[in-house]
Every structure is written in structure tokens, then in C-alpha cells.
Design an enzyme around this catalytic site. Sequence first.
Site, PDB file in Angstrom:
ATOM      1  N   THR A 145       0.818  -1.213   0.000  1.00 14.09           N
ATOM      2  CA  THR A 145       0.000   0.000   0.000  1.00 14.09           C
ATOM      3  C   THR A 145       0.845   1.252   0.000  1.00 14.09           C
ATOM      4  OG1 THR A 145      -1.742   1.222   1.145  1.00 14.09           O
ATOM      5  CG2 THR A 145      -0.259  -0.034   2.527  1.00 14.09           C
ATOM      6  N   ARG A 146       0.274   2.319  -0.600  1.00 14.27           N
ATOM      7  CA  ARG A 146       0.890   3.645  -0.558  1.00 14.27           C
ATOM      8  C   ARG A 146      -0.130   4.678  -0.080  1.00 14.27           C
ATOM      9  NH1 ARG A 146      -1.063   4.595  -6.125  1.00 14.27           N
ATOM     10  NH2 ARG A 146      -1.234   6.757  -5.513  1.00 14.27           N
ATOM     11  N   HIS A 154      -8.184   2.509   5.406  1.00 15.37           N
ATOM     12  CA  HIS A 154      -9.515   2.766   5.950  1.00 15.37           C
ATOM     13  C   HIS A 154     -10.175   1.432   6.304  1.00 15.37           C
ATOM     14  CE1 HIS A 154      -8.834   6.892   5.096  1.00 15.37           C
ATOM     15  NE2 HIS A 154      -8.668   6.680   3.806  1.00 15.37           N
ATOM     16  N   HIS A 164     -10.144  -1.429   3.752  1.00 17.46           N
ATOM     17  CA  HIS A 164      -8.863  -2.142   3.634  1.00 17.46           C
ATOM     18  C   HIS A 164      -8.678  -3.104   4.805  1.00 17.46           C
ATOM     19  CE1 HIS A 164      -8.137   1.862   1.698  1.00 17.46           C
ATOM     20  NE2 HIS A 164      -7.762   1.062   0.723  1.00 17.46           N
ATOM     21  N   ARG A 199      -7.712  -3.361  -7.948  1.00 19.46           N
ATOM     22  CA  ARG A 199      -7.999  -2.609  -9.154  1.00 19.46           C
ATOM     23  C   ARG A 199      -6.880  -1.578  -9.335  1.00 19.46           C
ATOM     24  NH1 ARG A 199     -10.578   1.725 -10.806  1.00 19.46           N
ATOM     25  NH2 ARG A 199     -12.035   1.491 -12.541  1.00 19.46           N
ATOM     26  N   GLY A 215       4.343  46.549  -5.249  1.00 18.20           N
ATOM     27  CA  GLY A 215       3.956  47.809  -5.892  1.00 18.20           C
ATOM     28  C   GLY A 215       5.044  48.836  -5.653  1.00 18.20           C
ATOM     29  N   LEU A 216       4.905  49.964  -6.310  1.00 16.73           N
ATOM     30  CA  LEU A 216       5.908  51.022  -6.206  1.00 16.73           C
ATOM     31  C   LEU A 216       6.034  51.542  -4.776  1.00 16.73           C
ATOM     32  CD1 LEU A 216       4.817  53.078  -9.349  1.00 16.73           C
ATOM     33  CD2 LEU A 216       6.952  51.752  -9.093  1.00 16.73           C
ATOM     34  N   ALA A 221       3.036  53.237  -2.875  1.00 19.25           N
ATOM     35  CA  ALA A 221       1.788  52.768  -3.486  1.00 19.25           C
ATOM     36  C   ALA A 221       0.700  52.559  -2.427  1.00 19.25           C
ATOM     37  CB  ALA A 221       2.033  51.468  -4.236  1.00 19.25           C
ATOM     38  N   GLY A 222       1.113  52.214  -1.209  1.00 14.28           N
ATOM     39  CA  GLY A 222       0.123  51.973  -0.155  1.00 14.28           C
ATOM     40  C   GLY A 222       0.217  50.573   0.422  1.00 14.28           C
ATOM     41  N   LYS A 223       1.324  49.901   0.220  1.00 18.06           N
ATOM     42  CA  LYS A 223       1.496  48.527   0.713  1.00 18.06           C
ATOM     43  C   LYS A 223       1.479  48.497   2.242  1.00 18.06           C
ATOM     44  CE  LYS A 223       5.498  48.065  -1.396  1.00 18.06           C
ATOM     45  NZ  LYS A 223       5.610  49.399  -1.996  1.00 18.06           N
ATOM     46  N   SER A 224       2.334  49.335   2.856  1.00 18.78           N
ATOM     47  CA  SER A 224       2.434  49.317   4.321  1.00 18.78           C
ATOM     48  C   SER A 224       1.119  49.740   4.962  1.00 18.78           C
ATOM     49  CB  SER A 224       3.536  50.253   4.807  1.00 18.78           C
ATOM     50  OG  SER A 224       4.738  49.907   4.209  1.00 18.78           O
TER      51      SER A 224
HETATM   52  P1  ADP Z   1       4.405  51.622   0.486  1.00 16.01           P
HETATM   53  O1  ADP Z   1       4.429  50.747   1.668  1.00 16.01           O
HETATM   54  O2  ADP Z   1       3.744  51.000  -0.695  1.00 16.01           O
HETATM   55  O3  ADP Z   1       5.718  52.215   0.159  1.00 16.01           O
HETATM   56  P2  ADP Z   1       2.984  53.434   2.211  1.00 16.01           P
HETATM   57  O4  ADP Z   1       1.819  52.676   2.698  1.00 16.01           O
HETATM   58  O5  ADP Z   1       4.176  53.586   3.088  1.00 16.01           O
HETATM   59  O6  ADP Z   1       3.439  52.835   0.789  1.00 16.01           O
HETATM   60  O7  ADP Z   1       2.560  54.866   1.757  1.00 16.01           O
HETATM   61  C1  ADP Z   1       1.352  55.149   1.085  1.00 16.01           C
HETATM   62  C2  ADP Z   1       0.936  56.563   1.379  1.00 16.01           C
HETATM   63  O8  ADP Z   1      -0.214  56.825   0.605  1.00 16.01           O
HETATM   64  C3  ADP Z   1       0.557  56.762   2.833  1.00 16.01           C
HETATM   65  O9  ADP Z   1       0.928  58.037   3.244  1.00 16.01           O
HETATM   66  C4  ADP Z   1      -0.953  56.635   2.800  1.00 16.01           C
HETATM   67  O10 ADP Z   1      -1.594  57.390   3.826  1.00 16.01           O
HETATM   68  C5  ADP Z   1      -1.268  57.246   1.444  1.00 16.01           C
HETATM   69  N1  ADP Z   1      -2.539  56.773   0.873  1.00 16.01           N
HETATM   70  C6  ADP Z   1      -3.492  57.579   0.376  1.00 16.01           C
HETATM   71  N2  ADP Z   1      -4.526  56.857  -0.076  1.00 16.01           N
HETATM   72  C7  ADP Z   1      -4.228  55.563   0.151  1.00 16.01           C
HETATM   73  C8  ADP Z   1      -4.923  54.350  -0.085  1.00 16.01           C
HETATM   74  N3  ADP Z   1      -6.117  54.311  -0.621  1.00 16.01           N
HETATM   75  N4  ADP Z   1      -4.289  53.186   0.278  1.00 16.01           N
HETATM   76  C9  ADP Z   1      -3.070  53.206   0.827  1.00 16.01           C
HETATM   77  N5  ADP Z   1      -2.386  54.332   1.076  1.00 16.01           N
HETATM   78  C10 ADP Z   1      -2.943  55.528   0.748  1.00 16.01           C
HETATM   79  P1  ADP Z   2      12.676  46.029  -2.128  1.00 10.35           P
HETATM   80  O1  ADP Z   2      13.354  45.226  -1.123  1.00 10.35           O
HETATM   81  O2  ADP Z   2      11.691  45.287  -2.959  1.00 10.35           O
HETATM   82  O3  ADP Z   2      13.645  46.820  -2.943  1.00 10.35           O
HETATM   83  P2  ADP Z   2      11.604  47.428   0.127  1.00 10.35           P
HETATM   84  O4  ADP Z   2      10.150  47.533   0.321  1.00 10.35           O
HETATM   85  O5  ADP Z   2      12.401  46.555   1.014  1.00 10.35           O
HETATM   86  O6  ADP Z   2      11.805  47.079  -1.398  1.00 10.35           O
HETATM   87  O7  ADP Z   2      12.263  48.831   0.227  1.00 10.35           O
HETATM   88  C1  ADP Z   2      11.767  49.841  -0.552  1.00 10.35           C
HETATM   89  C2  ADP Z   2      11.793  51.125   0.235  1.00 10.35           C
HETATM   90  O8  ADP Z   2      13.144  51.567   0.345  1.00 10.35           O
HETATM   91  C3  ADP Z   2      11.034  52.156  -0.540  1.00 10.35           C
HETATM   92  O9  ADP Z   2       9.740  52.301   0.016  1.00 10.35           O
HETATM   93  C4  ADP Z   2      11.876  53.392  -0.428  1.00 10.35           C
HETATM   94  O10 ADP Z   2      11.396  54.161   0.653  1.00 10.35           O
HETATM   95  C5  ADP Z   2      13.251  52.911  -0.050  1.00 10.35           C
HETATM   96  N1  ADP Z   2      14.237  52.951  -1.166  1.00 10.35           N
HETATM   97  C6  ADP Z   2      15.498  53.422  -1.032  1.00 10.35           C
HETATM   98  N2  ADP Z   2      16.179  53.325  -2.197  1.00 10.35           N
HETATM   99  C7  ADP Z   2      15.328  52.765  -3.099  1.00 10.35           C
HETATM  100  C8  ADP Z   2      15.449  52.420  -4.460  1.00 10.35           C
HETATM  101  N3  ADP Z   2      16.586  52.591  -5.146  1.00 10.35           N
HETATM  102  N4  ADP Z   2      14.373  51.872  -5.084  1.00 10.35           N
HETATM  103  C9  ADP Z   2      13.224  51.663  -4.403  1.00 10.35           C
HETATM  104  N5  ADP Z   2      13.050  51.979  -3.113  1.00 10.35           N
HETATM  105  C10 ADP Z   2      14.100  52.546  -2.448  1.00 10.35           C
END
Ligand code: ADP
Ligand code: ADP
Length: 580
Positions: free
Chosen positions: A206-207, A211, A214, A301, A413-414, A417-420
Site C-alpha cells: 500500500t501507498r 480505511h 482495507h 484494481r 507595488g511602487l 503605493a500603499g502597501k504598508s
Molecule cells: P508603500 O508601503 O507602498 O511604500 P505606504 O503605505 O508607506 O506605501 O505609503 C502610502 C501613502 O499613501 C501613505 O501616506 C498613505 O496614507 C497614502 N494613501 C493615500 N490613499 C491611500 C490608499 N487608498 N491606500 C493606501 N495608502 C494611501
Molecule cells: P525592495 O526590497 O523590494 O527593494 P523594500 O520595500 O524593502 O523594497 O524597500 C523599498 C523602500 O526603500 C522604498 O519604500 C523606499 O522608501 C526605499 N528605497 C530606497 N532606495 C530605493 C530604491 N533605489 N528603489 C526603491 N526603493 C528605495
Amino acid sequence: MLSTPSLSAVTTPANLIAPYGGRLVDLLAGEEQKLELKEHATHLPSIQLSMRSICDLELLAVGAFSPLDRFMGQEDYQRVLDEMRLSSGYLFPIPVTLPVEPSAQFHLDQEIALRDLKNNLLAVMTIQEIYEWDLEETARKVYGSTDLRHPLISEMYRLGKLHISGPLRVLQCPPHHDFRNLRLTPVETRARLEALGHDNVVAFQTRNPLHRAHEELTKRAVQEVDGSLLLHPVVGMTKPGDVDHYTRVRTYRALTDHYYEPNRVVLALLPLAMRMAGPREAIWHMLIRRNYGANHLIVGRDHAGPGNDSTGKPFYGPYESQETAEKYSAEMGMKVIPFKQLVYLPDEDRYEEVSKIEQTARTASISGTQVREEYLHNGKKLPGWFTRPEVADILADSYPPRYKQGFCIWFTGLSGAGKSTTSEVLTVLLQQHGRQTTVLDGDVVRTHLSQGLGFSKEDRDVNIRRIGYVASEIVRHGGVVVCAAVSPYRVTRNDVRNMVGSGHFVEIYVNTPLEVCEERDVKGMYAMARRGKIQGFTGIDDPYEPPLHPELTLDTLNHTPEENAHLVVDYLFAQGFLRD
Ligand code: ADP
Ligand code: ADP
């Protein structure tokens, strides 16, 4: 027709059937020889064996493949392909060879050290043959197909183009640290079976977890021949995707401890590397079990079936293995016990053969897919009529429902962008739903785990892979991790996805246009990058590669961080990762 194995062989006189060919091959060196061999091997070229070859070597060494006593030479190999026989005439349906890549270190009469994946010395081979082998011919003759869906056929493409063969002196079997008291050689297994005192021994291959059906079936088989059961699960290599052997062995142990008559069962683990070769493999299983002392094998089977080919058709017919095993059983000195399909009769609380029940009888069954998807995924306990409660508990532990499994949220994201910001809100919501959550924010990680790394492509990749590694460990242990890093490169993100495991990885693209990020410029970095004070800034003079197939994309222009965090939570509910 019968040849004597060239190396030392032991005979085991017993009430049990003799090994195939009369004697068990034993390639293990004696204590004195071992020291000598070890010293000798330090002067020899060595090769590292694959997992499969390590399994094969172990079974050769202990005599499980008797009368075969080495990786096959060309004459054996060709006759096995053509007629399922060794050159001596003995039945042997599966090639057991040592494939290597061509290299100057292989020449005739050269001794070579065989090592495992950790470079432990296992054996010394004296090369007597080096020959080419044909992939297509092997695939066609052994597996009856050249379809790459067959796991062994696709594996063949990665194998060395030459086979080497020659006598083996084995220093040690590959070391195993798990379930050591269940890892029995043929000699040890025979001794246990003999001690039970029954002439007839029914082996069950068996592998899968066992149950109730069996259990019923094996007990009936044992009763039928008034013998004992050799419960002989494969723990070497099985079909990719099978339940891991740690989990399986725990279920077998629970069953033999509680539900079988102790004087009628031996549980032993077989470190076989299966080939999923259907009919040919069934004959091989008879040969191996005969060497372990069994004279009956249960064959059901689709025995050793690899599933479907690329056109969706099964590689072998459902009863092909059984019929083939039966055809060769007399010559092999084994009897085939056909695995009869049993069904549960809820009104009578018992199992019965399908062929023996009334057309109108109410029956119940649960398929393997249902076990996973309906029960384990949802944390629903498997019913007692289907599986013993101990087994149900072990399976539930090993396969927790999704809401207890780990997952990784990966925001990309850039910068700005709003990741944190989004991940902060999300983390709170996840905790509120009862999930312990770790946050790995790029900026923060760079102050400890990745301190000292800069923003060159190499450094950024190292940073992301470190985050990915930590995330994968958290997920493996059932935790939740939220990662927020620019992670600009697609390839690296995909690597991380693979590290974590695709089903547990939620890639979220925080899609905020560059102009908006630049306008926000939370840290004043874009301004500096524009002025040339920072080089290689993502979006300015270093590329950002958006994900092609993210699990989710967030719009931060039209949605607040709270709204976006709730979108993620909804997604996790839909996927079963969260529950009310
Ligand atoms: P990241 O982590 O992508 O570098 P941060 O979250 O540090 O970005 O910064 C995003 C900035 O944009 C913060 O100052 C945040 O308050 C602002 N912001 C404005 N609108 C939004 C939204 N809808 N979602 C996330 N951040 C937003
Ligand atoms: P990654 O490790 O993917 O490059 P992190 O989220 O660890 O990205 O770091 C990105 C953060 O560092 C940015 O939010 C920015 O504030 C800072 N930073 C400093 N130099 C650079 C660069 N050359 N390109 C992008 N972000 C930078």
C-alpha cells in the site's frame, strides 16, 4: 537456467516459502570488511546516488530483489525489457539500473564509491560494464507508453545516458532515523512471520492510509488462508502527491496496535522506489514479497497505476495488473488474492463485497477526493464506519482544514503605493479573525534581517528571497504572514511563490500610478531620485515589473486602505483561509 548469485547469500530454512531463486542475496559487508572498505573508499572516485538509486541499492543489499544481486548489466537489462526475465531465466519485470552521465572516471575495472545525498559512503562497485540505454525503448517496453504524464517517463529524461554495473560491496544501508523498529530486512521480516507460526502469509502492498474497507479486506484474506498478514507499506518513493509516509505509518501503527490480532500481523516498512508500472510492477511486488516471506499478495484494481495519460485515458486497464499477476503467479510461487471491492451497508453496519449485495441495498462510500475536499479541507471528522477514529485524527492533524493552514499575503507595488498602510489595516483584521499574523515590511526588514543590503539588483533579490524564506517557514508551520516590499522583479516574486507553495501564496498588486506615488512622496525619496541624489530608484531609473496574474489587484485611488483590506479579507473567506 538457475544461476547462483555471485556474492555471499544466506538461506533461511523455515515453514515459510523460500526466497525466489532459493536464497536471499546479502551484500552487506561484515564488521571487519567494513573498516577496510571505508579506508579503501577514501582513495576512490565517488558518485552521489539519486533518491531512487539509494532505494534500489538498499533493496539489492538486503536481498529484497533476490536473485538479482547488482544493478543490471546489459544482458539482464535487455532481457528484462524484452521478456521480463534476467539472463539466468528468472522472472524480473522491472529494470534496476544505475544511470550515470558519461565521465572519464568510469572505465572498466575501476572501483567507485557510491554515496548518498549527504555523501555518506554506502557501497563500492567494481565497474564491469558500461553501456548505453535507449529511453524510448525502455519507456515503450516497461511502461507501455512514451507519454510524459507518466511520472517515471518524465523522470527518465533527467537520468544519465549510461548504465554502469558490477559487483557491489555494501558498507551500510542508507541511514533512516524514522520508525526504526519497523524497518525490517527480509531476514528480520521472515523471523517475525515465522514466530507467528502460520505457513501462509498474505502481503498487502500500500501507498495510502488504510480505511475500514482495507482493514476488512486484509482480515478476510488472512482468514481465508488461515495465515498471517504482512502489512507492507511502501515508504521509499511512491506516486508524486501521495500522503507522506510519516502520516501513513502513524495510521498503520494505530491500526495494528488496536484492530488486528497481534499474532496474525507483522507491520514492516518497505523502502521501495515504486515505478508506477502497473502490470509489470504487480509481478515485481510478488517477487519482492516472496523474498520477505509471503506466499500470497493482494492485488486490487489499478494496482501501481500512474493515473491518466495526456489524453485523459488511464495508462493501464483497471484489471490489467491483476490479470498479469495471476498469469505469472504460479511461476513466482505466489498466489494472487484479488482485492474485491467492498461497500458499507449502513442498515446492517457492516462491509460486504459488491457482488454479494442485493440491488436494492442501501450502500455508503467516500472517495479519496471526498476525503480531502469534503472532510479534511473543511475540518469535518471522517465517520467511524469509514475509518477508525485514530486514523481520522491522524489525518486531521496532518491535513488541517484551510482555516488552520498557513498562508502568505504578498503586497507588491511602487514605493508609496500603499502597501504598508494597507497591510497595517489588514493585519488588525486578520488578528480579529483569530489568525496570528507576522508582518514583514520591506523597510523594517531592512533594519534587521536584511541590514546592510542596498538597492542593487542583487541586493534587492537577496532581500526578497530572505523575506520569502522566512515567510515559507511561517506558512509551513501554519502561520499567517503579511509581506510588503516593492519586490519589483517578476522572476524573484515567482521564486518566492514557489518557496511558499502556490496554493498558500496570495500576490496582491497595489496598483498606484507612478505620478500618484510621486505626488504622495511620503519619504521625499522620489524628489531625491529625480534630482539624481538616489540611483536605481524603482519607477524612476529602475524598472517595476507588474504581476501578470496576481490573486488580487488593489486600486488606492478609488478605495481607502480600509476598503482594500476588507477586499482581501473577503478573498480569504472565499478561499477558506478564514472562517466566522
Ligand atoms: P508603500 O508601503 O507602498 O511604500 P505606504 O503605505 O508607506 O506605501 O505609503 C502610502 C501613502 O499613501 C501613505 O501616506 C498613505 O496614507 C497614502 N494613501 C493615500 N490613499 C491611500 C490608499 N487608498 N491606500 C493606501 N495608502 C494611501
Ligand atoms: P525592495 O526590497 O523590494 O527593494 P523594500 O520595500 O524593502 O523594497 O524597500 C523599498 C523602500 O526603500 C522604498 O519604500 C523606499 O522608501 C526605499 N528605497 C530606497 N532606495 C530605493 C530604491 N533605489 N528603489 C526603491 N526603493 C528605495
